[in-house]
Design an enzyme around this catalytic site. Structure first.
Site, PDB file in Angstrom:
ATOM      1  CE  LYS A   1     -13.155  -4.046  -4.255  1.00 45.19           C
ATOM      2  NZ  LYS A   1     -12.654  -4.349  -2.733  1.00 45.19           N
TER       3      LYS A   1
ATOM      4  CE  LYS B   1      -4.455  -7.624  -5.389  1.00 45.53           C
ATOM      5  NZ  LYS B   1      -4.972  -7.825  -4.098  1.00 45.53           N
TER       6      LYS B   1
ATOM      7  CE  LYS C   1      -4.529  -0.922   0.414  1.00 47.68           C
ATOM      8  NZ  LYS C   1      -4.683  -1.845  -0.759  1.00 47.68           N
TER       9      LYS C   1
HETATM   10  P1  TYM Z   1     -10.734  -7.375  -0.958  1.00 45.83           P
HETATM   11  O1  TYM Z   1     -11.819  -6.294  -0.671  1.00 45.83           O
HETATM   12  O2  TYM Z   1      -9.167  -6.889  -1.446  1.00 45.83           O
HETATM   13  O3  TYM Z   1     -11.169  -8.533  -1.890  1.00 45.83           O
HETATM   14  C1  TYM Z   1     -12.197  -9.262  -1.605  1.00 45.83           C
HETATM   15  C2  TYM Z   1     -12.100 -10.860  -1.977  1.00 45.83           C
HETATM   16  O4  TYM Z   1     -11.857 -10.763  -3.499  1.00 45.83           O
HETATM   17  C3  TYM Z   1     -10.760 -11.690  -3.607  1.00 45.83           C
HETATM   18  N1  TYM Z   1      -9.974 -10.900  -4.574  1.00 45.83           N
HETATM   19  C4  TYM Z   1      -9.500 -11.791  -5.739  1.00 45.83           C
HETATM   20  N2  TYM Z   1      -9.628 -12.683  -5.830  1.00 45.83           N
HETATM   21  C5  TYM Z   1      -8.904 -13.338  -7.419  1.00 45.83           C
HETATM   22  N3  TYM Z   1      -8.533 -12.391  -7.923  1.00 45.83           N
HETATM   23  C6  TYM Z   1      -8.403 -10.975  -7.724  1.00 45.83           C
HETATM   24  N4  TYM Z   1      -7.592 -10.419  -8.613  1.00 45.83           N
HETATM   25  C7  TYM Z   1      -8.890 -10.541  -6.487  1.00 45.83           C
HETATM   26  N5  TYM Z   1      -9.149  -9.428  -5.886  1.00 45.83           N
HETATM   27  C8  TYM Z   1      -9.602  -9.450  -4.844  1.00 45.83           C
HETATM   28  C9  TYM Z   1      -9.948 -11.363  -2.314  1.00 45.83           C
HETATM   29  O5  TYM Z   1      -8.985 -12.431  -2.065  1.00 45.83           O
HETATM   30  C10 TYM Z   1     -10.982 -11.488  -1.243  1.00 45.83           C
HETATM   31  O6  TYM Z   1     -11.301 -12.696  -1.130  1.00 45.83           O
HETATM   32  N6  TYM Z   1      -8.595  -8.244   3.611  1.00 45.83           N
HETATM   33  C11 TYM Z   1      -9.450  -8.420   2.705  1.00 45.83           C
HETATM   34  C12 TYM Z   1     -11.007  -8.295   3.514  1.00 45.83           C
HETATM   35  C13 TYM Z   1     -11.393  -8.850   4.730  1.00 45.83           C
HETATM   36  C14 TYM Z   1     -11.557 -10.083   4.966  1.00 45.83           C
HETATM   37  C15 TYM Z   1     -11.786 -10.084   6.344  1.00 45.83           C
HETATM   38  C16 TYM Z   1     -11.454 -11.217   4.274  1.00 45.83           C
HETATM   39  C17 TYM Z   1     -11.223  -8.047   5.976  1.00 45.83           C
HETATM   40  N7  TYM Z   1     -11.659  -8.964   6.967  1.00 45.83           N
HETATM   41  C18 TYM Z   1     -11.766 -11.475   6.830  1.00 45.83           C
HETATM   42  C19 TYM Z   1     -11.833 -12.386   4.652  1.00 45.83           C
HETATM   43  C20 TYM Z   1     -11.980 -12.636   6.095  1.00 45.83           C
HETATM   44  C21 TYM Z   1      -9.710  -7.538   1.370  1.00 45.83           C
HETATM   45  O7  TYM Z   1      -9.040  -6.542   1.447  1.00 45.83           O
HETATM   46  O8  TYM Z   1     -10.391  -8.180   0.453  1.00 45.83           O
END
Ligand code: TYM
Length: 401
Positions: free
Chosen positions: A269, A266, A175
């Site tokens: 957003k 990857k 980040k």
């Molecule tokens: P976040 O918001 O970045 O993404 C949400 C979910 O989408 C998956 N993901 C992807 N999978 C495949 N290819 C991609 N390009 C891709 N981009 C995103 C992520 O693996 C995720 O499953 N830290 C987490 C949010 C979080 C969380 C939690 C998740 C907070 N607390 C507790 C599980 C359990 C995050 O930033 O996800």
């Protein structure tokens, strides 16, 4: 397509030990679509966690938890890597399985946010979870910030979380655009790093452990955070007794959907170019255009080769996740076709598959009856009750009650 089931051995079985076979977990082969097989049974590779599996408390019923940050409309990576799997789990879960899915808005604050923008994004993310097929009658859907016990437990876990471990994790470095080997001693890190960003994984562990989750469906990029959550659960249990199950990562078959513009990174957003990602709310036309201008290469034939041909291979992988066939099969079918016709097929396939989601999303966002807010309110109440149960156990174990 195979039916999915999470079927967990009960009463104190080690939640990570494969139920049968040679004791090895089955890993997904890159590029091979393995629709749904991964969660037919936990012995069929539900976990890709790498650390040994310490005992936790007896598990009466599975608890599935996952979250998504409201930092923009969810994209195709979020969908294939997480949301689609959440719905499959919901639709196939045995009775008694608890399912909770959260819009983790507090996590979004670890980088500066515009308040008005965040308010919009929270609603959009919530509407998307409903539009993809999460059913509030079966799944608890809620905003993280509406359940204060998440942050209460975070404080408690921060008393057992290791600074050394956190400092080695990659998210705060990426980040801040620091190299992976950056340390807390680096002057850039000292100047820019905020405590919230650094302790992000502790809040994520709290999200999972506050509901005593046993399974966490995520994309590959969350593997390190899941390992940290497991370590935190075990550290706490070691000091205060068996309160938390060791949560098991369910890594989606679509481990990592890549950017359409930089196929070695990857899809995300935060990428500056909106053409690098397909949003779940994009129209069919927008989707087709984005796929048409996706970065590929100028080789004459189609082949699946993620190392040397990442752009074409990403398109093939995306198609394989929708069609349930292997990348090799797609590559041979298209071997002599033009890149243009592959792109046209991929664009149409994605557009057709997402059309219903977009329609439901627009309906939910247009709704004036207060439906979304009432689902969020009820979800928050159910999640708070689930969290309270855990906090009572935690406080008792620690001498706070
Ligand atoms: P976040 O918001 O970045 O993404 C949400 C979910 O989408 C998956 N993901 C992807 N999978 C495949 N290819 C991609 N390009 C891709 N981009 C995103 C992520 O693996 C995720 O499953 N830290 C987490 C949010 C979080 C969380 C939690 C998740 C907070 N607390 C507790 C599980 C359990 C995050 O930033 O996800």
């Amino acid at each position: 397509m195979a039916t999915m089931r999470i079927s967990i051995a009960r009463h104190g079985a080690n939640p990570l030990r494969p139920a049968s076979g040679n004791g090895n977990f089955t890993y997904f082969r890159p590029g091979v679509a393995q629709p749904s097989k991964w969660h037919q049974h936990r012995s069929l590779s539900t976990s890709t966690s790498t650390s040994p599996s310490p005992a936790g408390p007896p598990i009466k019923s599975p608890v599935i938890f996952s979250g998504i940050q409201p930092t923009g409309v969810p994209h195709l990576g979020n969908y294939l890597g997480a949301l689609r799997e959440w719905v499959k789990l919901q639709d196939s879960a045995e009775e008694g399985t608890k399912l909770l899915f959260s819009i983790v808005d507090l996590h979004a604050l670890t980088v500066p946010q515009d308040a008005k923008q965040l308010r919009t994004w929270r609603r959009e993310a919530f509407a998307t979870l409903l539009a993809v097929g999460l059913d509030p009658k079966r799944s608890t859907i809620f905003y993280q910030s509406s359940v204060p016990a998440h942050t209460e437990l975070m404080w408690i876990l921060s008393t057992v979380a290791s600074m050394g471990y956190l400092s080695r994790m990659t998210q705060w470095k990426s980040k801040l655009q620091l190299p992976e080997d950056a340390s807390l001693e680096d002057s850039e890190a000292r100047a820019q790093l905020r405590l919230g960003l650094f302790s992000y994984p502790v809040l994520q562990a709290a999200d999972i452990l506050i509901h005593r989750a046993t399974h966490v469906p995520v994309g590959e990029d969350q593997r390190q955070h899941l390992e940290f959550s497991r370590y935190t659960a075990n550290s706490f249990n070691h000091l205060y007794g068996d309160i938390f199950p060791t949560p098991e990562a369910l890594i989606s078959p679509a481990k990592r959907v890549m950017s359409l513009k930089e196929p070695n990174n990857k899809m995300s957003k935060s990428h500056a170019d909106p053409k690098s990602r397909i949003l779940l709310t994009d129209s069919a036309n927008e989707i087709k255009k984005k796929v048409k201008v996706a970065l590929t290469d100028s080789e004459p034939k189609i082949s699946y080769d993620p190392t040397n041909r990442p752009g074409v291979s990403n398109l093939i992988e995306i198609l394989s996740h929708f069609e349930g066939v292997t990348c090799q099969e797609i590559a041979s079918e298209y071997e002599t076709a033009s890149l243009r016709s592959l792109k046209e097929h991929v664009g149409s396939r994605i557009a057709d598959s997402l059309a219903g989601i977009r329609e439901r999303y627009l309906g939910i966002m247009d709704d004036k009856s207060g439906y979304l807010d009432s689902v969020a309110r009820e979800g928050g109440e159910v999640a708070q009750a689930s969290a309270d149960l855990t906090m009572r156990k935690v406080k008792k174990a620690m001498g706070l009650a």
